[in-house]
Write a protein that holds these residues in place. Structure first.
Motif, PDB file in Angstrom:
ATOM      1  N   TYR A  82       0.835  -1.207   0.000  1.00  5.56           N
ATOM      2  CA  TYR A  82       0.000   0.000   0.000  1.00  5.56           C
ATOM      3  C   TYR A  82       0.867   1.254   0.000  1.00  5.56           C
ATOM      4  O   TYR A  82       0.601   2.209  -0.733  1.00  5.56           O
ATOM      5  N   ALA A  83       1.921   1.252   0.811  1.00  8.61           N
ATOM      6  CA  ALA A  83       2.804   2.414   0.910  1.00  8.61           C
ATOM      7  C   ALA A  83       3.507   2.693  -0.411  1.00  8.61           C
ATOM      8  O   ALA A  83       3.628   3.855  -0.837  1.00  8.61           O
ATOM      9  N   PHE A  84       3.952   1.646  -1.090  1.00  5.56           N
ATOM     10  CA  PHE A  84       4.730   1.838  -2.316  1.00  5.56           C
ATOM     11  C   PHE A  84       3.861   2.108  -3.541  1.00  5.56           C
ATOM     12  O   PHE A  84       4.219   2.916  -4.385  1.00  5.56           O
ATOM     13  N   VAL A  85       2.727   1.442  -3.626  1.00  2.00           N
ATOM     14  CA  VAL A  85       1.903   1.561  -4.832  1.00  2.00           C
ATOM     15  C   VAL A  85       1.075   2.830  -4.832  1.00  2.00           C
ATOM     16  O   VAL A  85       0.995   3.540  -5.844  1.00  2.00           O
ATOM     17  N   LEU A  86       0.463   3.160  -3.697  1.00  2.00           N
ATOM     18  CA  LEU A  86      -0.489   4.272  -3.669  1.00  2.00           C
ATOM     19  C   LEU A  86       0.047   5.553  -3.035  1.00  2.00           C
ATOM     20  O   LEU A  86      -0.614   6.586  -3.093  1.00  2.00           O
ATOM     21  N   LYS A  87       1.218   5.500  -2.400  1.00  2.00           N
ATOM     22  CA  LYS A  87       1.820   6.686  -1.778  1.00  2.00           C
ATOM     23  C   LYS A  87       0.818   7.431  -0.893  1.00  2.00           C
ATOM     24  O   LYS A  87       0.501   8.599  -1.106  1.00  2.00           O
ATOM     25  N   PRO A  88       0.264   6.772   0.123  1.00  2.00           N
ATOM     26  CA  PRO A  88      -0.783   7.390   0.943  1.00  2.00           C
ATOM     27  C   PRO A  88      -0.222   8.422   1.913  1.00  2.00           C
ATOM     28  O   PRO A  88       0.983   8.514   2.135  1.00  2.00           O
ATOM     29  N   SER A  89      -1.143   9.194   2.512  1.00  2.00           N
ATOM     30  CA  SER A  89      -0.752  10.117   3.576  1.00  2.00           C
ATOM     31  C   SER A  89      -0.429   9.311   4.827  1.00  2.00           C
ATOM     32  O   SER A  89      -0.760   8.127   4.921  1.00  2.00           O
ATOM     33  N   ARG A  90       0.214   9.955   5.796  1.00  2.00           N
ATOM     34  CA  ARG A  90       0.569   9.264   7.035  1.00  2.00           C
ATOM     35  C   ARG A  90      -0.681   8.773   7.764  1.00  2.00           C
ATOM     36  O   ARG A  90      -0.689   7.674   8.318  1.00  2.00           O
ATOM     37  N   GLN A  91      -1.734   9.557   7.758  1.00  2.00           N
ATOM     38  CA  GLN A  91      -2.968   9.150   8.433  1.00  2.00           C
ATOM     39  C   GLN A  91      -3.569   7.920   7.763  1.00  2.00           C
ATOM     40  O   GLN A  91      -3.977   6.971   8.436  1.00  2.00           O
ATOM     41  N   GLN A  92      -3.606   7.915   6.436  1.00  2.00           N
ATOM     42  CA  GLN A  92      -4.144   6.754   5.721  1.00  2.00           C
ATOM     43  C   GLN A  92      -3.309   5.509   5.986  1.00  2.00           C
ATOM     44  O   GLN A  92      -3.847   4.411   6.168  1.00  2.00           O
ATOM     45  N   LEU A  93      -1.992   5.673   6.019  1.00  2.00           N
ATOM     46  CA  LEU A  93      -1.107   4.534   6.263  1.00  2.00           C
ATOM     47  C   LEU A  93      -1.309   3.978   7.666  1.00  2.00           C
ATOM     48  O   LEU A  93      -1.309   2.758   7.870  1.00  2.00           O
ATOM     49  N   LEU A  94      -1.501   4.855   8.638  1.00  2.00           N
ATOM     50  CA  LEU A  94      -1.758   4.399  10.007  1.00  2.00           C
ATOM     51  C   LEU A  94      -3.094   3.670  10.093  1.00  2.00           C
ATOM     52  O   LEU A  94      -3.207   2.643  10.773  1.00  2.00           O
ATOM     53  N   GLU A  95      -4.095   4.183   9.400  1.00  2.00           N
ATOM     54  CA  GLU A  95      -5.420   3.570   9.450  1.00  2.00           C
ATOM     55  C   GLU A  95      -5.410   2.162   8.854  1.00  2.00           C
ATOM     56  O   GLU A  95      -5.947   1.224   9.448  1.00  2.00           O
ATOM     57  N   VAL A  96      -4.777   2.005   7.695  1.00  2.00           N
ATOM     58  CA  VAL A  96      -4.762   0.670   7.081  1.00  2.00           C
ATOM     59  C   VAL A  96      -3.847  -0.281   7.851  1.00  2.00           C
ATOM     60  O   VAL A  96      -4.113  -1.486   7.924  1.00  2.00           O
ATOM     61  N   SER A  97      -2.789   0.265   8.451  1.00  2.00           N
ATOM     62  CA  SER A  97      -1.900  -0.569   9.265  1.00  2.00           C
ATOM     63  C   SER A  97      -2.651  -1.123  10.469  1.00  2.00           C
ATOM     64  O   SER A  97      -2.542  -2.311  10.804  1.00  2.00           O
ATOM     65  N   LEU A  98      -3.416  -0.265  11.128  1.00  2.00           N
ATOM     66  CA  LEU A  98      -4.225  -0.711  12.262  1.00  2.00           C
ATOM     67  C   LEU A  98      -5.264  -1.730  11.808  1.00  2.00           C
ATOM     68  O   LEU A  98      -5.515  -2.722  12.498  1.00  2.00           O
ATOM     69  N   ALA A  99      -5.851  -1.503  10.638  1.00  2.00           N
ATOM     70  CA  ALA A  99      -6.865  -2.428  10.122  1.00  2.00           C
ATOM     71  C   ALA A  99      -6.285  -3.821   9.885  1.00  2.00           C
ATOM     72  O   ALA A  99      -6.941  -4.832  10.171  1.00  2.00           O
ATOM     73  N   VAL A 100      -5.057  -3.898   9.380  1.00  3.78           N
ATOM     74  CA  VAL A 100      -4.417  -5.207   9.177  1.00  3.78           C
ATOM     75  C   VAL A 100      -4.257  -5.923  10.518  1.00  3.78           C
ATOM     76  O   VAL A 100      -4.559  -7.115  10.649  1.00  3.78           O
ATOM     77  N   GLY A 101      -3.768  -5.181  11.528  1.00  2.00           N
ATOM     78  CA  GLY A 101      -3.589  -5.777  12.855  1.00  2.00           C
ATOM     79  C   GLY A 101      -4.901  -6.222  13.472  1.00  2.00           C
ATOM     80  O   GLY A 101      -4.977  -7.297  14.088  1.00  2.00           O
ATOM     81  N   VAL A 102      -5.937  -5.419  13.302  1.00  2.00           N
ATOM     82  CA  VAL A 102      -7.254  -5.766  13.857  1.00  2.00           C
ATOM     83  C   VAL A 102      -7.815  -7.008  13.162  1.00  2.00           C
ATOM     84  O   VAL A 102      -8.345  -7.915  13.816  1.00  2.00           O
ATOM     85  N   GLY A 103      -7.703  -7.053  11.839  1.00  2.00           N
ATOM     86  CA  GLY A 103      -8.177  -8.228  11.102  1.00  2.00           C
ATOM     87  C   GLY A 103      -7.449  -9.489  11.524  1.00  2.00           C
ATOM     88  O   GLY A 103      -8.058 -10.549  11.696  1.00  2.00           O
ATOM     89  N   PHE A 104      -6.135  -9.375  11.725  1.00  2.00           N
ATOM     90  CA  PHE A 104      -5.336 -10.510  12.192  1.00  2.00           C
ATOM     91  C   PHE A 104      -5.819 -10.964  13.561  1.00  2.00           C
ATOM     92  O   PHE A 104      -6.005 -12.165  13.804  1.00  2.00           O
ATOM     93  N   ALA A 105      -6.037 -10.011  14.465  1.00  2.00           N
ATOM     94  CA  ALA A 105      -6.465 -10.347  15.826  1.00  2.00           C
ATOM     95  C   ALA A 105      -7.851 -10.986  15.840  1.00  2.00           C
ATOM     96  O   ALA A 105      -8.102 -11.913  16.618  1.00  2.00           O
TER      97      ALA A 105
END
Length: 208
Positions: A82-105
């Motif tokens: 996500y970081a390399f392909v879409l070049k998101p803002s820091r807020q967007q990157l934090l949101e999707v990062s948290l979402a990955v962790g939540v989905g895993f949990a």
């Protein structure tokens, strides 16, 4: 693949996929990465089993030293893409990062609770639900937050990425050690004591 785990995965991914189709872009993104987190959790569960059976490590050593690294590396893949392909803002990157962790949990907790439901009290289930959820969320958020600094700098990308994965793995390993010891409750509470002030601080700085 464990049959019960596959059934649990299908029961959660199917309605999530339905919501992904229906929701608009802003609401769709977290659901997509929660789904990625569940897929990674299912894959890591199988990989951990294969590696553990092929190794000579004790279960405690394996879950404290090997499992955290495997899981953090695989959880980082969707964040890196996500970081390399879409070049998101820091807020967007934090949101999707948290979402990955939540989905895993979500997936991991469902598998653990289903496998040993008779041995887990509601109190422990609540502690583990919040504790594991926040732990996985914190680890992926740390990687995502750090990635917002290093992904555009080739000179520090490799070292920075390894450092981020090391930090996440050490924190994850510490959590696993505590929850398997006589200090189980402290282990469950550790992510809560870290997550809440971190989120408050990020919101004050308007990063979240």
């Amino acid at each position: 693949m464990d049959y019960l785990n596959a059934l649990l995965f299908i029961s959660m991914i199917a309605p999530t996929a339905m919501m992904i189709v229906v929701c608009k872009d802003r609401a769709r993104l977290p659901l997509v990465f929660i789904s990625f987190g569940m897929i990674v959790a299912l894959a890591c569960g199988e990989l951990n089993t294969i590696v553990y059976e092929a190794s000579s490590f004790s279960q405690k050593y394996f879950t404290s030293n090997v499992t955290p690294f495997i899981e953090e590396v695989f959880k980082a893949f969707p964040i890196l893409m996500y970081a390399f392909v879409l070049k998101p803002s820091r807020q967007q990157l934090l949101e999707v990062s948290l979402a990955v962790g939540v989905g895993f949990a979500i997936m991991e907790n469902a598998c653990v609770f289903a496998a040993s439901a008779s041995a887990i009290s509601i109190w422990i289930a609540l502690l583990r639900g919040f504790g594991a959820g926040m732990m996985h969320g914190l680890c992926t958020m740390a990687v995502g937050f750090g990635m917002s600094f290093v992904h555009s700098h080739r000179t520090v990308f490799l070292a920075g990425t390894l450092a981020l994965l090391s930090i996440a793995s050490i924190y994850h390993g510490t959590y696993n050690i505590l929850v398997q010891s006589g200090y189980q409750v402290i282990g469950f509470l550790l992510p809560m004591a870290t997550f809440v002030p971190l989120v408050i601080g990020l919101k004050k700085k308007q990063i979240l």
